[in-house]
Scaffold this motif. Structure first.
Motif, PDB file in Angstrom:
ATOM      1  N   VAL A 161       3.599  -0.147 -30.492  1.00 21.65           N
ATOM      2  CA  VAL A 161       4.876  -0.872 -31.364  1.00 21.65           C
ATOM      3  C   VAL A 161       6.031  -1.703 -31.540  1.00 21.65           C
ATOM      4  CG1 VAL A 161       6.513   0.098 -33.157  1.00 21.65           C
ATOM      5  CG2 VAL A 161       4.377   1.173 -32.566  1.00 21.65           C
ATOM      6  N   VAL A 218       4.154  -5.824 -30.946  1.00 21.40           N
ATOM      7  CA  VAL A 218       3.387  -5.750 -32.367  1.00 21.40           C
ATOM      8  C   VAL A 218       5.063  -6.707 -32.592  1.00 21.40           C
ATOM      9  CG1 VAL A 218       2.186  -5.548 -34.145  1.00 21.40           C
ATOM     10  CG2 VAL A 218       1.646  -4.903 -31.952  1.00 21.40           C
ATOM     11  N   LEU A 232      -4.511  -4.007 -26.737  1.00 16.64           N
ATOM     12  CA  LEU A 232      -4.860  -2.944 -27.812  1.00 16.64           C
ATOM     13  C   LEU A 232      -6.180  -2.586 -28.638  1.00 16.64           C
ATOM     14  CD1 LEU A 232      -2.406  -5.167 -30.904  1.00 16.64           C
ATOM     15  CD2 LEU A 232      -2.528  -2.426 -29.550  1.00 16.64           C
ATOM     16  N   GLN A 266      -3.115   4.721 -35.856  1.00 12.42           N
ATOM     17  CA  GLN A 266      -2.125   3.798 -35.713  1.00 12.42           C
ATOM     18  C   GLN A 266      -1.841   2.809 -34.284  1.00 12.42           C
ATOM     19  OE1 GLN A 266       1.355   5.904 -33.693  1.00 12.42           O
ATOM     20  NE2 GLN A 266       2.621   4.220 -34.518  1.00 12.42           N
ATOM     21  N   LEU A 308      -2.529  -0.877 -35.750  1.00 12.70           N
ATOM     22  CA  LEU A 308      -0.896  -1.951 -34.840  1.00 12.70           C
ATOM     23  C   LEU A 308      -2.443  -3.476 -35.028  1.00 12.70           C
ATOM     24  CD1 LEU A 308       0.816  -0.024 -32.436  1.00 12.70           C
ATOM     25  CD2 LEU A 308       1.945  -1.266 -34.062  1.00 12.70           C
ATOM     26  N   GLU A 334      -2.403  -5.801 -37.864  1.00 12.86           N
ATOM     27  CA  GLU A 334      -1.009  -6.188 -38.071  1.00 12.86           C
ATOM     28  C   GLU A 334      -0.922  -7.501 -36.825  1.00 12.86           C
ATOM     29  OE1 GLU A 334       0.706  -6.864 -40.111  1.00 12.86           O
ATOM     30  OE2 GLU A 334       0.840  -5.087 -40.977  1.00 12.86           O
ATOM     31  N   THR A 388      -2.740  -0.888 -44.985  1.00 12.92           N
ATOM     32  CA  THR A 388      -2.727  -1.887 -43.637  1.00 12.92           C
ATOM     33  C   THR A 388      -4.084  -2.309 -44.159  1.00 12.92           C
ATOM     34  OG1 THR A 388      -2.387  -0.575 -41.804  1.00 12.92           O
ATOM     35  CG2 THR A 388      -3.744  -1.911 -41.268  1.00 12.92           C
TER      36      THR A 388
END
Length: 488
Positions: free
Chosen positions: A198, A201, A227, A241, A245, A248, A285
């Motif tokens: 987290v 990112v 990732l 989650q 990530l 993103e 997202t």
């Protein structure tokens, strides 16, 4: 008609005296130069590729509108040698003439002594029998190049050594291709630590929005690899989650690659962002990743598809969210802005007005300028997009009028501030206010140096400004570009 791939390139000497050729050389516009060679010498892309020691695909990328830009001295040397440029053309390209022989103790850095002379002077092995083809030295040299290297060398010319370090865009290519051990990732002990992912990112997002592009390029490929590994190893809600990530992070990767004009890898990164977003099962997202898909479509000139994509994903998000929160409202408004830009680039003024008005309403509902979901969305960002769209529509006066209404201090994100300054400079250039355009670009470079020095789109703006400016401004632009390492 272009020649066969195995035919040597034969360039008429008059080509090097043409004004458009000299302009292409002075601006180091390799794509334009190749178009001229094709037009006046009848050379095919394959012939040019073989002569210059590169692949046909690379030549095609250079020749594509807004395509790849040559940046390294080694590439310019290869092109000059391959096209047998006379000294005046070599000097226009910024290279040493063949007649120049440096002192023995001055050699290009990292060049083996036995190769230094031929590398700098561009000499090629000549046939010892001077009577054979004596009237056409270019054909003789090209023939020997074909005979010695042939298509095999041309195909392999642009492939890096297998033991060369992966860096820059190559590291992105490796990460997107799924190579193991891409440099720049997390330490082994924290690779599956979601909190660390987290934070990484978020750091990549902050660096991007601060226009610290070199930092993003250095650190993000390894994070993409981490990732991917984490998403394959972690299960349950935490896996969802990690997918979010990953969406993103790939969004950032696609954004930086689009700024570098690398459309192919940008498309791959955008697609990976959308795949990860769908796996996250989060509608916000998914809508956020639709923004980068829209951007990639625009960058590839698919403006109708981009407009439709933005509109449909915005409508879907509005339908799937029972009650908007700041995150969803920001993504919704940002999608509408992206769609308005795409509509502007296809001159669909009706769609532009509708989507901008809807985005403006979303900004009012949000109540201010924020950075929820890394969108920098709010009423001020809507104004920024009005400037951008007016510029692309050719309404320079309207763009300047919109820019005057914006308080730069209300823009919290450096990348957005720089974008406004560059759009304003573009509008001033269109309007013929060259000195003002130059001053604004100088301000943009002081605010965000890498936004100006690293982006081919800004380099093109600088060339346009240089070409159209009076002599006094032209001199300032040339000094400025020399200072920041941009070749006109």
């Amino acid at each position: 008609m272009p020649g066969k791939g195995t035919d040597p390139v034969s360039i008429p000497p008059s080509l090097w005296d043409r004004p458009e050729t000299l302009n292409a050389l002075h601006s180091r516009d390799v794509g334009r130069l190749f178009h001229l060679v094709r037009q006046y010498a009848g050379a095919s892309q394959t012939q040019i590729a073989i002569a210059c020691g590169m692949t046909q695909g690379k030549v095609s990328e250079y020749m594509k509108r807004g395509g790849r830009q040559a940046l390294t001295l080694e590439v310019f040397e290869r092109i000059a040698d391959g096209l047998d440029m006379p000294d005046q053309a070599r000097m226009a390209l910024g290279l040493a003439p063949r007649a120049f022989i440096p002192p023995a103790d001055i050699q290009p850095r990292d060049t083996p002594p036995e190769l230094a002379s031929s590398s700098l002077l561009g000499s090629l092995e000549m046939d010892h029998d001077e009577s054979e083809e004596a009237g056409d030295p270019l054909r003789r040299r090209t023939f020997h190049r074909l005979a010695a290297a042939g298509l095999f060398s041309a195909v392999l010319a642009d492939i890096p050594d297998s033991d060369a370090p992966l860096e820059g865009v190559e590291a992105f290519a490796a990460a997107l291709a799924g190579y193991p051990d891409v440099p720049g990732g997390l330490p082994e002990a924290t690779r599956f630590n979601v909190s660390a992912l987290v934070a990484s990112v978020a750091s990549a997002k902050r660096d991007y929005q601060a226009c610290h592009y070199s930092t993003v390029i250095e650190t993000l490929p390894g994070l993409l690899s981490d990732l991917r590994t984490a998403s394959e190893s972690i299960e349950g809600d935490t896996q969802l989650q990690v997918h979010a990530l990953s969406a993103e992070a790939h969004h950032v990767a696609a954004s930086i690659l689009l700024k570098l004009d690398d459309e192919g890898l940008a498309w791959l990164a955008a697609d990976r962002s959308m795949q990860a977003a769908q796996l996250s099962q989060d509608p916000v997202t998914v809508a956020s990743s639709a923004r980068i898909i829209t951007h990639a479509l625009m960058d590839d000139d698919h403006f109708g598809a981009a407009t439709t994509t933005a509109s449909r994903f915005a409508t879907r998000l509005d339908r799937d969210i029972d009650q908007h929160n700041p995150d969803s409202l920001s993504v919704y408004g940002s999608l509408l802005l992206r769609g308005a830009v795409a509509a502007g680039q296809r001159n669909d003024r009706g769609a532009v007005a509708t989507m901008l008005d809807e985005a403006e309403d979303a900004g009012r509902r949000l109540g201010g300028d924020y950075n929820h979901r890394w969108t920098a969305f709010g009423p001020t960002n809507v104004q920024l997009h009005r400037v951008n769209i007016s510029t692309f529509l050719g309404d320079a006066g309207q763009a300047i009028a919109e820019a005057r209404r914006i308080d730069l201090d209300r823009i919290p994100i450096t990348e957005r501030k720089a974008a406004l300054l560059i759009d304003t400079s573009r509008a001033l250039t269109q309007w013929g206010k060259h000195e003002k355009a130059y001053e604004i670009l100088r301000a943009a470079e002081q605010l965000a140096p890498e936004e100006v020095s690293a982006r081919p789109a800004v380099h093109r703006l600088l060339r346009d400004l240089f070409t159209g400016s009076p002599a006094s401004v032209k001199k300032q632009v040339q000094e400025f570009t020399t200072q920041i390492g941009v070749y006109l």
